[in-house]
Design an enzyme around this catalytic site. Structure first.
Site, PDB file in Angstrom:
ATOM      1  N   LYS A  26      41.261   6.927  18.576  1.00 28.14           N
ATOM      2  CA  LYS A  26      42.688   6.733  18.299  1.00 28.14           C
ATOM      3  C   LYS A  26      43.480   6.653  19.602  1.00 28.14           C
ATOM      4  O   LYS A  26      44.301   5.748  19.796  1.00 28.14           O
ATOM      5  CB  LYS A  26      43.210   7.878  17.421  1.00 28.14           C
ATOM      6  CG  LYS A  26      44.627   7.671  16.901  1.00 28.14           C
ATOM      7  CD  LYS A  26      45.156   8.921  16.217  1.00 28.14           C
ATOM      8  CE  LYS A  26      44.398   9.270  14.968  1.00 28.14           C
ATOM      9  NZ  LYS A  26      44.756   8.434  13.815  1.00 28.14           N
ATOM     10  N   ARG A  96      47.762  14.730  15.834  1.00 27.65           N
ATOM     11  CA  ARG A  96      46.606  14.221  15.089  1.00 27.65           C
ATOM     12  C   ARG A  96      45.342  14.363  15.917  1.00 27.65           C
ATOM     13  O   ARG A  96      45.378  14.324  17.146  1.00 27.65           O
ATOM     14  CB  ARG A  96      46.784  12.741  14.747  1.00 27.65           C
ATOM     15  CG  ARG A  96      47.842  12.411  13.708  1.00 27.65           C
ATOM     16  CD  ARG A  96      47.831  10.914  13.437  1.00 27.65           C
ATOM     17  NE  ARG A  96      48.643  10.519  12.293  1.00 27.65           N
ATOM     18  CZ  ARG A  96      49.900  10.103  12.388  1.00 27.65           C
ATOM     19  NH1 ARG A  96      50.483  10.050  13.572  1.00 27.65           N
ATOM     20  NH2 ARG A  96      50.569   9.741  11.308  1.00 27.65           N
ATOM     21  N   MET A 107      39.457  15.789   9.836  1.00 27.28           N
ATOM     22  CA  MET A 107      40.120  16.788  10.675  1.00 27.28           C
ATOM     23  C   MET A 107      41.613  16.798  10.389  1.00 27.28           C
ATOM     24  O   MET A 107      42.124  15.982   9.641  1.00 27.28           O
ATOM     25  CB  MET A 107      39.819  16.529  12.148  1.00 27.28           C
ATOM     26  CG  MET A 107      38.368  16.842  12.504  1.00 27.28           C
ATOM     27  SD  MET A 107      37.976  16.453  14.200  1.00 27.28           S
ATOM     28  CE  MET A 107      38.130  14.674  14.214  1.00 27.28           C
ATOM     29  N   HIS A 468      41.486   7.988   0.150  1.00 22.18           N
ATOM     30  CA  HIS A 468      40.337   8.680   0.755  1.00 22.18           C
ATOM     31  C   HIS A 468      39.043   8.271   0.060  1.00 22.18           C
ATOM     32  O   HIS A 468      38.045   7.944   0.706  1.00 22.18           O
ATOM     33  CB  HIS A 468      40.538  10.198   0.653  1.00 22.18           C
ATOM     34  CG  HIS A 468      39.376  10.999   1.130  1.00 22.18           C
ATOM     35  ND1 HIS A 468      38.382  11.450   0.279  1.00 22.18           N
ATOM     36  CD2 HIS A 468      39.018  11.401   2.365  1.00 22.18           C
ATOM     37  CE1 HIS A 468      37.477  12.114   0.987  1.00 22.18           C
ATOM     38  NE2 HIS A 468      37.840  12.105   2.251  1.00 22.18           N
ATOM     39  N   CYS A 843       2.332   0.937  10.052  1.00 22.92           N
ATOM     40  CA  CYS A 843       2.407   0.645   8.618  1.00 22.92           C
ATOM     41  C   CYS A 843       2.840   1.841   7.776  1.00 22.92           C
ATOM     42  O   CYS A 843       2.755   1.796   6.551  1.00 22.92           O
ATOM     43  CB  CYS A 843       1.061   0.119   8.111  1.00 22.92           C
ATOM     44  SG  CYS A 843      -0.284   1.304   8.266  1.00 22.92           S
ATOM     45  N   TYR A 863       3.879  -5.780  15.570  1.00 22.43           N
ATOM     46  CA  TYR A 863       4.564  -5.887  14.284  1.00 22.43           C
ATOM     47  C   TYR A 863       4.831  -4.509  13.706  1.00 22.43           C
ATOM     48  O   TYR A 863       4.236  -3.503  14.114  1.00 22.43           O
ATOM     49  CB  TYR A 863       3.739  -6.721  13.289  1.00 22.43           C
ATOM     50  CG  TYR A 863       2.460  -6.057  12.822  1.00 22.43           C
ATOM     51  CD1 TYR A 863       2.449  -5.198  11.718  1.00 22.43           C
ATOM     52  CD2 TYR A 863       1.252  -6.291  13.472  1.00 22.43           C
ATOM     53  CE1 TYR A 863       1.278  -4.589  11.291  1.00 22.43           C
ATOM     54  CE2 TYR A 863       0.074  -5.689  13.049  1.00 22.43           C
ATOM     55  CZ  TYR A 863       0.094  -4.830  11.962  1.00 22.43           C
ATOM     56  OH  TYR A 863      -1.062  -4.220  11.547  1.00 22.43           O
TER      57      TYR A 863
END
Length: 891
Positions: A26, A96, A107, A468, A843, A863
């Site tokens: 922020k 904030r 938070m 939210h 694998c 691979y």
């Protein structure tokens, strides 16, 4: 002296976007916007390093911090022409959090800070609006008391509801200035009643209390849970942003909103968002009022009546739209922005990279590449491989009957069915028992994060597309229907009403997060179609990656699915799965109970045609791509029956009595079968088993070679620990090959290799490579044998180990790179030293985990092999590994 505070505003800033680690996301973006000349309320950021200092020094601050904060506050006062704590022209601020990784709602935040009994009068006079001033004050008291003082918000909500009931009001907007003034008095009295001391009046005390609360919230339970789910290190810390307040609730020429530069659900290149006239920011995201659409087009598409911002405030909207284009072009990514309009002036409060669904991420990355904003490499890096899961699983069948209970907003796409629960705690309890649940809430809050994570989908009756629930669900890839206002939730009775219908806890419902429909019962699904943007991205992925991606498959359906998803062969065909078919299991059991080799060979001869056809099917589907076939691996007792009826059936087929079958079952019992008579140990003691399988492989290969198809089988011997074991098995396989080739008058090329799944095999890989033409690392068992830990029995304590930091991830889901990884690296180096061209692959389940795939890239494996549905994930992760992107585990 350490610089702890960085200022921004007035067209310049001390920070910039690249300082995200220091200033948090922020703070860095506010600084960047200020430097771009975008209107940002001035403020300052206290760095993440201060958070680290705070926790390392008994939750105290360095001596020089107060002076730096005071100096920065003066700069804000100068730009805004107001003074913090002044009774005539008070400056108010917001406080904030802002970590380097976005943690929406996790938070604490405090708004309107600086109000007290004196400054509220100054605000009322300056704004000429008593109602606005006292509404702001009561909001501040409630928020500050909840966040900083620990007085739960429900106390204040009860007081507000009581006042509305007494006055006969139904909406907050009906309250007058005198009502808010009265409520302020009641709120302050409640704080003193709860704490035994009055609400703090000194703005400086308020400021430092809020700063401490934000730093303290870094270690609250919901933030800890979010960090664990999203693999955010605790030592990153959070920054604190102190910023001049601007008000969206001073009248009808004011507004507040949240917007995205593109649609975060679908990825469409359209301005997307919501706003409210005469409101503060939390009103939009908290679902307290139903927000309005930003654009006229979105309003018309939704058939909404309330006017859009584009229609109500056309000039301000045009300015906001210009900011949208500026920020997206500057950051070259979709932005999530918050804004406030105060008396027709636009202020940008935040921009950050917007969270988005997998579908949107894919479309945005491909579109931005085609638009020339980013290159192919950047587009590939933009997609989270784990998030592709959202695109690779079924959606609701449009032809299926739907019993619709209600409709809300399509807040996060996808579909899910599950049993209804009404609390996050219940969701976690039910999920631990293996139940699939849908979490139903009036509205979600950050405390619900644990339950949202385990739920199949989320349904709320309140809130909008940026609530939210919507934001968190999109980030998690969970379907979400928000704002389904026609449903009435009764938490006490654990049920909700849809009209005259009642749905109780435990009843099954289905959500369609793409349409907003809520349906009774489970609705059938269909497989996804991977075309368009997905296909374009995969073309770029395949151009970039250097590792091949194969699939673990042994049925025609699995093999065909793997090919559809772009697999370049089969890396693990587990032949034991083929013998559980009802047509074969009796012959398999007959072979096991036979006391002589001749009896075993007779039973194996019955299995040969089935086994041959298995390989014909796989070879045909793979069309010349490599197929690695693992010979029989599990101990024989796993194939024997438990019931007496089945034992009698085996006895009849084998021509023996029931006692013989029971005796053989008891004889084969093992205390620790994982380390018992299995793998190549079976081939050495009963060579006829592997001989039959080898014969089936070679005969199938020749059948296809006769049709002009290329087949090069890779025959893998499991659980080898010594070179001598593999020597014996290879000699047996070669002998069968020569016999079949002689009988058929034709030969095919083939390779013999082994699975490295024992520490001894890894250590002696140099010797084993003299015989083995390829290694495939069986990381499931290699993890068990290296860690001395049973995959089936470790779940109860592994989570504790993760919480205590012993293992960062479940080592059976994401490779233990320090321990098991070193075994793989050592085996690869020693194997290549003996046989430079040896083919190396993996694998185990780790073959579909992005972090493990990144490790395989560093070791130089040829691979990875994974389950069919994870093939696209592995392809993308392999491309990102080739580009050097640090992968995170999907575990």
């Amino acid at each position: 002296m350490t610089k702890w505070v960085y200022s921004f505003g007035g067209g310049s800033a001390e920070g910039r976007a690249e300082m995200k680690n220091l200033l948090g996301g922020k703070g860095a973006n506010l600084a960047e916007m200020a430097n771009l000349g975008i209107p940002v309320p001035p403020g300052f950021t206290i760095t993440t390093e201060l958070c680290t200092y705070y926790y390392a020094n008994g939750q105290s601050y360095p001596a020089e911090l107060k002076g730096q904060v005071a100096e920065a506050l003066v700069a804000v006062e100068t730009i805004m022409g107001a003074k913090f704590g002044d009774v005539v022209n008070p400056l108010l601020v917001s406080v904030r959090s802002g970590a380097r990784a976005s943690m929406p709602g996790m938070m604490d935040t405090v708004l309107n800070l600086g109000l007290n009994d004196a400054t509220v009068e100054g605000l009322a006079k300056r704004s000429n609006d008593d109602r606005f001033a006292y509404d702001s004050y009561r909001r501040f008291i409630q928020m500050y008391s909840d966040v900083v003082l620990g007085v739960d918000h429900h106390h204040f909500e009860e007081l507000l509801e009581a006042l509305k009931e007494d006055a006969g009001y139904s909406l907050d907007t009906e309250l007058k200035a005198a009502d808010w003034r009265k409520l302020v008095g009641a709120y302050k009295a409640k704080v003193e009643e709860q704490l035994g001391r009055p609400f703090p009046q000194d703005p400086q005390d308020q400021l430092w209390g809020a700063i401490g609360a934000v730093f303290g919230s870094w270690m609250n339970q919901r933030a800890i849970t979010y960090r664990r789910l999203h693999e955010i290190p605790a030592d990153w810390g959070t920054a604190v942003n102190v910023q001049a307040m601007v008000f969206g609730n001073m009248g009808n020429d004011c507004a507040t909103g949240v917007c995205f530069t593109r649609d975060p659900s679908t990825g469409r290149n359209m301005f997307y968002g919501e706003y409210l006239v005469n409101a503060q920011g939390e009103d939009v995201v908290a679902g307290i009022r139903t927000p309005q659409y930003l654009t006229k087009a979105a309003r018309e598409e939704a058939h909404a009546e309330l006017p859009s911002m584009e229609e109500v405030m056309p000039a301000v909207f045009a300015e906001l739209d210009a900011v949208r284009h500026t920020l997206e072009k500057h950051y070259t990514d979709m932005q999530d922005m918050e804004f406030t309009v105060q008396q027709s002036k636009l202020w940008m409060l935040q921009t950050r990279t917007g969270k988005r669904t997998a579908e949107a991420a894919l479309k945005i990355a491909v579109d931005m590449c085609r638009e020339g904003l980013i290159g192919k490499e950047k587009a590939v890096q933009r997609i989270d491989p784990g998030a592709l899961d959202q695109l690779l699983h079924p959606t609701l069948d449009p032809k299926a009957k739907r019993d619709v209970l209600g409709r809300g907003l399509p807040a996060s796409p996808g579909a899910a069915s599950g049993k209804v629960v009404f609390s996050a705690d219940d969701a976690e309890v039910w999920a631990q028992k293996g139940e699939k649940v849908i979490l139903v809430r009036i509205e979600t809050s950050p405390e619900d994060i644990g339950g949202m994570h385990v739920a199949q989908g989320i349904l709320t009756t309140r809130g909008g597309m940026t609530s939210h629930a919507a934001v968190v669900a999109r980030g998690m890839g969970r379907p979400c229907v928000a704002g389904c206002g026609e449903l009435r939730v009764d938490y006490a009775a654990k049920r909700f009403k849809a009209g005259d219908r009642i749905v109780n806890e435990g009843d099954v419902i289905t959500l369609d997060g793409s349409t907003g429909e809520v349906m009774s019962g489970a609705v059938p699904t269909i497989q996804p179609a991977l075309t368009g943007d997905f296909a374009a991205l995969m073309v770029w992925v395949d151009e970039i990656r250097t590792m091949k991606v194969r699939a673990n498959a042994e049925t025609p359906l699995d093999a065909a699915t793997a090919r559809k998803f772009g697999a370049e062969g089969i890396g693990l065909c587990r032949t034991e799965h083929m013998f559980f078919d009802p047509k074969r299991i009796i012959a398999m059991r007959e072979m096991i109970v036979a006391s002589e080799e001749s009896g075993r060979r007779t039973a194996l001869a019955k299995l040969l045609p089935f086994q041959r056809q298995d390989f014909v099917d796989l070879f045909e589907i793979m069309e010349g791509l490599p197929v690695t076939i693992r010979l029989l691996d599990p101990p024989l007792h796993e194939f024997l029956p438990n019931s007496e009826d089945e034992m009698n059936e085996v006895a009849r087929a084998a021509g023996v009595d029931l006692a013989t079958v029971k005796g053989r079952t008891a004889q084969l019992h093992e205390s620790n079968p994982m380390l018992g008579h299995r793998g190549c140990r079976l081939g050495i003691t009963y060579p006829e088993i592997y001989e039959m399988q080898a014969q089936a492989i070679f005969e199938a290969a020749i059948l296809l070679a006769d049709k002009g198809q290329t087949v090069v089988p890779e025959i893998m011997v499991p659980l080898v620990g010594t070179k001598k074991e593999l020597d014996l098995m290879k000699a047996s396989i070669d002998k069968v090959a020569q016999r079949v080739f002689a009988e058929k008058g034709k030969s095919v090329p083939y390779h013999v290799g082994t699975m490295i799944e024992l520490p001894r095999a890894a250590l002696r890989a140099g010797d084993i490579a003299a015989t083995a033409e390829f290694f495939s690392f069986g990381t499931n068992d290699l993890t068990q044998t290296t860690l001395g830990m049973s995959r089936d029995d470790s779940a109860p304590f592994l989570e504790v180990y993760r919480q205590k930091g012993i293992y960062e991830h479940d080592p059976f889901a994401s490779l233990d790179q320090e321990g098991v990884g070193e075994m793989i690296q050592l085996a690869a180096e020693r194997g290549r030293k003996t046989r430079p061209g040896i083919k190396l692959g993996i694998c185990g389940e780790h073959g579909g985990d992005p972090a493990s795939i990144a490790f395989c890239q560093t070791v130089g494996l040829d691979y990875v092999s994974c389950s069919p549905y994870r093939v696209p994930i592995a392809r993308l992760a392999a491309a990102q590994a080739a580009l050097g992107v640090k992968a995170s585990s999907t575990a």
